[in-house]
Design a protein around this motif. Structure first.
Motif, short mmCIF file in Angstrom:
data_model
loop_
_atom_site.label_atom_id
_atom_site.label_comp_id
_atom_site.label_asym_id
_atom_site.label_seq_id
_atom_site.Cartn_x
_atom_site.Cartn_y
_atom_site.Cartn_z
N PRO A 7 1.04 -0.74 0.35
CA PRO A 7 0.03 0.08 -0.08
C PRO A 7 0.71 1.32 0.31
CG PRO A 7 0.38 -0.92 2.21
CD PRO A 7 0.82 -1.99 0.93
N PRO A 8 0.75 2.48 -0.66
CA PRO A 8 1.41 3.50 -0.76
C PRO A 8 1.57 4.39 0.66
CG PRO A 8 -0.73 3.80 -1.75
CD PRO A 8 -0.94 2.59 -1.29
N ASP A 9 2.40 4.99 0.54
CA ASP A 9 2.65 5.87 2.15
C ASP A 9 1.30 6.55 2.41
OD1 ASP A 9 4.13 6.56 4.74
OD2 ASP A 9 4.22 8.82 3.40
N SER A 10 0.50 6.82 3.36
CA SER A 10 -0.54 7.63 3.28
C SER A 10 -0.20 9.06 2.56
CB SER A 10 -1.48 7.52 4.39
OG SER A 10 -0.44 7.74 5.32
N ASP A 11 1.01 9.53 3.48
CA ASP A 11 1.25 11.04 3.24
C ASP A 11 2.31 10.76 1.91
OD1 ASP A 11 1.32 11.70 6.08
OD2 ASP A 11 2.83 11.16 6.78
N VAL A 13 0.22 10.02 -0.01
CA VAL A 13 -0.55 10.21 -1.73
C VAL A 13 -1.66 11.59 -1.44
CG1 VAL A 13 -3.41 9.33 -1.26
CG2 VAL A 13 -0.94 7.50 -1.52
N THR A 14 -1.29 11.85 -0.27
CA THR A 14 -2.35 13.01 0.60
C THR A 14 -1.32 14.09 0.15
OG1 THR A 14 -2.64 12.35 2.82
CG2 THR A 14 -2.73 15.12 2.32
N ASP A 34 -8.15 18.01 4.73
CA ASP A 34 -7.39 17.46 5.82
C ASP A 34 -8.62 16.75 6.32
OD1 ASP A 34 -5.14 17.51 5.56
OD2 ASP A 34 -4.74 19.18 6.36
N LEU A 37 -10.72 14.42 5.00
CA LEU A 37 -9.73 13.17 4.94
C LEU A 37 -9.87 12.96 6.18
CD1 LEU A 37 -6.46 13.34 3.61
CD2 LEU A 37 -7.86 12.52 2.27
N ALA A 41 -12.04 9.44 7.35
CA ALA A 41 -11.34 7.90 8.04
C ALA A 41 -12.73 7.63 8.73
CB ALA A 41 -10.34 8.31 7.97
N GLN A 44 -16.27 6.51 7.01
CA GLN A 44 -15.51 5.24 6.50
C GLN A 44 -17.03 5.21 5.09
OE1 GLN A 44 -13.26 2.67 5.97
NE2 GLN A 44 -12.66 4.15 6.78
#
Length: 282
Positions: A7-11, A13-14, A34, A37, A41, A44
């Protein structure tokens, strides 16, 4: 060894999302990413729900900005509303008709509107409120006092931009010409009369777009005011063909406010309540 489908790093992606929003100019969403997102989270939501939320907010913000721009560029100096109009002060005015006009169906039909009456009866207030409604509907609108509109076109004769200026006034969806009969129009021997200038504008708009005017002088006085009786009659003839007419036969609200203020100023100040004297203790 690096695992596939990691999975890609969430930071990261942001950061990519922020960059994309910046490039696309979606600054409202950029400022709230922010919050979006965090909401996603916690809640969902389905992907479509999240997308609808984000794009819906951005679209609403864009529309709000466009409306504000239309108001600022319309020529209005005040943002008056029908909610603030004192209907009780003009009881002969057909409130239902005015509220119907605010729905702008007459503009979409390309009908015209003429409101007459003495100074201070609310003519300008009504039209300025309708201009606001038209801006909120994202129509192309321009508002001007008659003398200011004529001065703008005369300036075009002087600097060679007359055709461009005339086209700008002639092609908007809704044009409001306020206070015909109020203020002094220019009268120079080497220039066309105000009647000629106004006729050219109304003739271009006739049957193609909607025009609204207010006037505190009788139609029979337009020729003398504009400098040419025949062209004034021709202008009124075109306006009257598809025009809704409102005549406000009532007192001046401004004069009423001035009289009320004067009454308050003439009232004697209330007598001060005497302070009871204290009895000295023995």
């Amino acid at each position: 060894m690096t695992k596939r489908n990691q999975p890609p790093d969430s930071d990261a992606v942001t950061a990519d999302i922020r960059h994309s929003l910046q490039v696309l100019g979606l600054l409202h969403t950029l400022g709230r990413i922010d919050e979006h997102l965090a909401w996603a989270a916690h809640e969902q939501p389905a992907p479509g729900v999240l997308l609808a939320r984000v794009l819906g907010e951005e679209a609403a913000r864009k529309i709000e900005q466009r409306i504000d721009w239309r108001i600022r560029t319309s020529g209005l100096h005040e943002r008056k509303t029908l909610e603030a109009f004192d209907w009780a002060f003009q009881p002969t005015l057909d409130k239902a008709l005015v509220l119907e006009l605010a729905r702008l169906d007459f503009v979409r039909r390309k009908d015209d509107l003429i409101i007459t009456g003495k100074a201070g009866t609310g003519k300008s207030h009504i039209l300025q409120a309708i201009v606001l409604c038209a801006c909120r509907e994202q129509l192309r609108v321009r508002y001007a006092r008659c003398v200011d509109l004529l001065d703008d076109l005369y300036a075009g004769l002087a600097d060679g931009t007359y055709a461009k200026r005339l086209r700008a006034w002639a092609t908007v969806d809704f044009l409001v010409i306020d206070d015909v009969g109020l203020g002094q129009v220019r009268k120079h021997d080497n220039e066309p009369t105000a009647a000629h200038t106004l006729y050219n504008l109304i003739d271009r708009r006739h049957g193609k777009t909607s025009t609204a005017l207010t006037s505190n002088i009788k139609f029979t006085a337009w020729g003398r005011y504009l400098g040419d009786v025949h062209l004034a009659v021709a202008t009124l003839d075109r306006l009257a063909m598809n025009a809704i007419r409102i005549d406000i036969d009532g007192p001046s609200y401004r004069q009423h406010v001035a009289e009320e203020r004067a009454k308050k100023q003439r009232r004697p100040p209330s007598a001060a309540t005497p302070t009871p004297s204290r009895t000295a203790k023995p």
